[in-house]
Design a protein around this motif. Structure first.
Motif, PDB file in Angstrom:
ATOM      1  N   GLU A 199      11.615 -60.813  22.155  1.00  0.00           N
ATOM      2  CA  GLU A 199      10.795 -61.647  21.214  1.00  0.00           C
ATOM      3  C   GLU A 199      11.293 -63.178  21.029  1.00  0.00           C
ATOM      4  N   GLN A 201      10.205 -67.222  18.956  1.00  0.00           N
ATOM      5  CA  GLN A 201       9.942 -67.722  17.872  1.00  0.00           C
ATOM      6  C   GLN A 201      10.121 -69.190  18.069  1.00  0.00           C
ATOM      7  N   THR A 233       1.593 -60.465  23.699  1.00  0.00           N
ATOM      8  CA  THR A 233       1.012 -61.005  22.731  1.00  0.00           C
ATOM      9  C   THR A 233       1.416 -62.218  22.426  1.00  0.00           C
ATOM     10  N   VAL A 234       0.621 -63.305  22.042  1.00  0.00           N
ATOM     11  CA  VAL A 234       0.906 -64.708  21.776  1.00  0.00           C
ATOM     12  C   VAL A 234       0.199 -64.903  20.423  1.00  0.00           C
ATOM     13  N   SER A 235       0.918 -65.617  19.516  1.00  0.00           N
ATOM     14  CA  SER A 235       0.206 -66.497  18.307  1.00  0.00           C
ATOM     15  C   SER A 235       0.771 -67.852  18.532  1.00  0.00           C
ATOM     16  N   PRO A 236      -0.109 -68.875  18.216  1.00  0.00           N
ATOM     17  CA  PRO A 236      -1.665 -68.564  18.112  1.00  0.00           C
ATOM     18  C   PRO A 236      -2.333 -68.035  19.304  1.00  0.00           C
ATOM     19  N   SER A 237      -3.292 -67.329  19.303  1.00  0.00           N
ATOM     20  CA  SER A 237      -4.006 -66.678  20.536  1.00  0.00           C
ATOM     21  C   SER A 237      -4.822 -67.538  21.244  1.00  0.00           C
ATOM     22  N   SER A 238      -4.936 -68.832  21.009  1.00  0.00           N
ATOM     23  CA  SER A 238      -5.365 -69.892  21.851  1.00  0.00           C
ATOM     24  C   SER A 238      -4.691 -70.251  23.003  1.00  0.00           C
ATOM     25  N   ILE A 266       4.974 -70.799  16.621  1.00  0.00           N
ATOM     26  CA  ILE A 266       4.601 -70.019  18.016  1.00  0.00           C
ATOM     27  C   ILE A 266       5.430 -68.780  18.088  1.00  0.00           C
ATOM     28  N   THR A 267       4.842 -67.796  18.183  1.00  0.00           N
ATOM     29  CA  THR A 267       5.407 -66.439  18.485  1.00  0.00           C
ATOM     30  C   THR A 267       4.970 -65.783  19.654  1.00  0.00           C
ATOM     31  N   TYR A 268       5.781 -65.040  20.456  1.00  0.00           N
ATOM     32  CA  TYR A 268       5.181 -64.284  21.831  1.00  0.00           C
ATOM     33  C   TYR A 268       6.228 -63.167  21.714  1.00  0.00           C
TER      34      TYR A 268
END
Length: 459
Positions: A199, A201, A233-238, A266-268
């Motif tokens: 994980e 951040q 999984t990534v945020s932001p999804s763009s 940004i998180t993934y």
């Protein structure tokens, strides 16, 4: 900007700012300061390897009866500095090392009033940690590099606020007069139900004075080839995810405009769905952000420990003494691990035995918490649960333990004492992946006729 950290000659001692005493209270900014690693450098100073600047101030009070102890301190810092990027440490004279203390950022303080234009107060409340007749040093660590600015420092003692100011003092963190990126990152390995994931951040801050657009982001994570990854999984999804190169994950894209003082989080999460062999794996990465005239990066590393063992059980006989030996061995490149070993010995009907020691392990009557007494006859049938706690299984090595009993009497012609390793439980299961133990259950038998004989001999 703050000068890069350079060695500073502490003696003869000198001050950068010393603006005189007010009612027994003095504020000083020394020429030199001590970094957390013990190096003595200029004050303030920017440390490139840490991407952090350090600013140190001293507050002194005398013992005069009219002197009141300090209850609050207000140090102006640039308004765009985020509290998440600040650490304040306090060292009270004669009380050991620096200790982290709480603080707050406030633009308009009930006691100190409004901060200077473009600044906010870094406010420290002493909370009765000290009174007077001492010197207290504060070291402020701020992620990023900031220009030097001259501003007064405010001190509250009892109901009075004193402002300490002299020509070009004190030197405090000012504001960058343009857009400037600051990337900070944390990463960790999370293991849930024996399934690992990585994980991340990332914070991308604009610590400057102007908007930045567009801001491009990129992070490259190195994954050991022994690990197979699942859907990321990534945020932001763009943001885009590229896994075309074996052993590498690339996350990249445009994160838009960041206003002064703004932040993009940004998180993934990268799940690990397969591991080809046990071992200790390091996952490294570097995140970068760039816009016109500025760029910044930060790196972090996390690790994954994967363990696997093999169990073996054998026995030996010396007269009326029977001995079982258990061996738990590391498999492959498994790192050091601490485990609890669970073992069961079955004393059949017709046999009477006793134990003088369990060789550092615990022993209970089977499925109970009733301890097995030493030097006491145990009459079969009886099951005995033996637990060897905190056993260390070293990398490329093994753990061994022997348990012996004395045969007191037998009323049967032929029978067997059976000893079985039933289970292995790692102690730090939240921080490693356990791939099991080969050869479980591992069993050895001692045959009892008129004499004992081992059926699973230790060679």
């Amino acid at each position: 900007m703050a000068l890069p950290a350079q060695p500073c000659e502490c003696l003869p001692y000198s001050n950068k700012c010393c603006c005189g005493t007010q009612t027994g209270i003095t504020v000083v900014q020394p020429e030199c300061q001590t970094l957390p690693n013990g190096l003595v450098v200029n004050n303030p100073a920017y440390v490139l390897d840490l991407n952090a600047s350090f600013w140190t101030y001293k507050f002194l009070t005398d013992c005069n009866s009219t002197t009141r102890g300090i209850s609050g301190i207000g140090i102006p810092i640039c308004l765009e500095i985020n509290s998440a990027n600040i650490i304040v440490e306090e060292k009270i004279d004669g009380c050991g090392i620096f200790q982290t203390v709480p603080f707050e950022l406030i633009e308009n303080d009930p006691n100190f009033g409004p901060a200077p234009a473009g600044f906010q107060f870094l406010k420290i409340v002493t909370d009765d940690r000290y009174d007077k007749g001492l010197c207290v040093e504060y070291r402020i660590r701020i992620i990023g590099d900031y220009p030097e600015a001259a501003q007064p420092i405010s001190v509250k003692a009892a109901n009075v606020v004193y402002k300490f100011a002299c020509t070009d003092c004190f030197i405090v963190p000012g504001c960058v007069q343009r857009g400037k990126l600051l990337v900070s990152k944390v990463c960790r390995t999370v293991i849930s139900n024996n399934q690992p994931s990585f994980e991340y951040q990332v914070h991308v801050d604009n610590v400057g004075k102007a908007p930045l657009n567009p801001v491009e982001f990129e992070d490259i994570i190195t994954i050991p080839l022994q690990l197979s990854i699942g859907t990321i999984t990534v945020s932001p999804s763009s943001l885009n995810v590229d896994t075309n190169i074996p052993g590498k994950v690339k996350i990249f894209g445009n994160i838009g405009t960041i206003e002064p003082g703004g932040r993009v989080a940004i998180t993934y999460t990268i799940p690990c769905i397969g591991i080809s062999s046990p071992g200790s794996y390091i996952i490294n990465n570097t995140a970068r952000a760039a816009a016109e005239g500025t760029d910044s990066g930060d790196l972090c590393g996390t690790n994954l420990n994967v363990v696997k063992f093999r169990a073996e059980k054998c026995c030996s006989v010396n007269g009326n003494v029977g001995t079982f030996k258990l061996t738990i061995s590391s498999v492959g490149n498994s790192p050091d691990a601490v485990v609890d070993i669970f073992d069961r010995m079955q004393i059949p009907a017709g046999l009477t035995v006793n134990f003088s020691s369990f060789n550092g392990c615990e022993a209970y009557f089977a499925d109970t918490l009733k301890p097995i007494p030493l030097n006491t006859d145990i009459i079969g049938p009886a099951g005995i649960d033996i637990i060897c706690r905190d056993a260390i299984i070293p990398f490329n090595g093994s753990f061994e333990k022997t348990i012996s009993y004395t045969l007191v009497s037998s009323s049967v012609n032929v029978t067997s004492v059976v000893n079985t390793i039933t289970n292995i439980t790692p102690k730090d299961i939240e921080n490693l992946v356990y791939e099991g133990t080969e050869n479980l259950p591992a069993t050895a038998n001692i045959k009892v006729e008129l004499l004992q004989s081992c059926l699973t001999s230790c060679l």
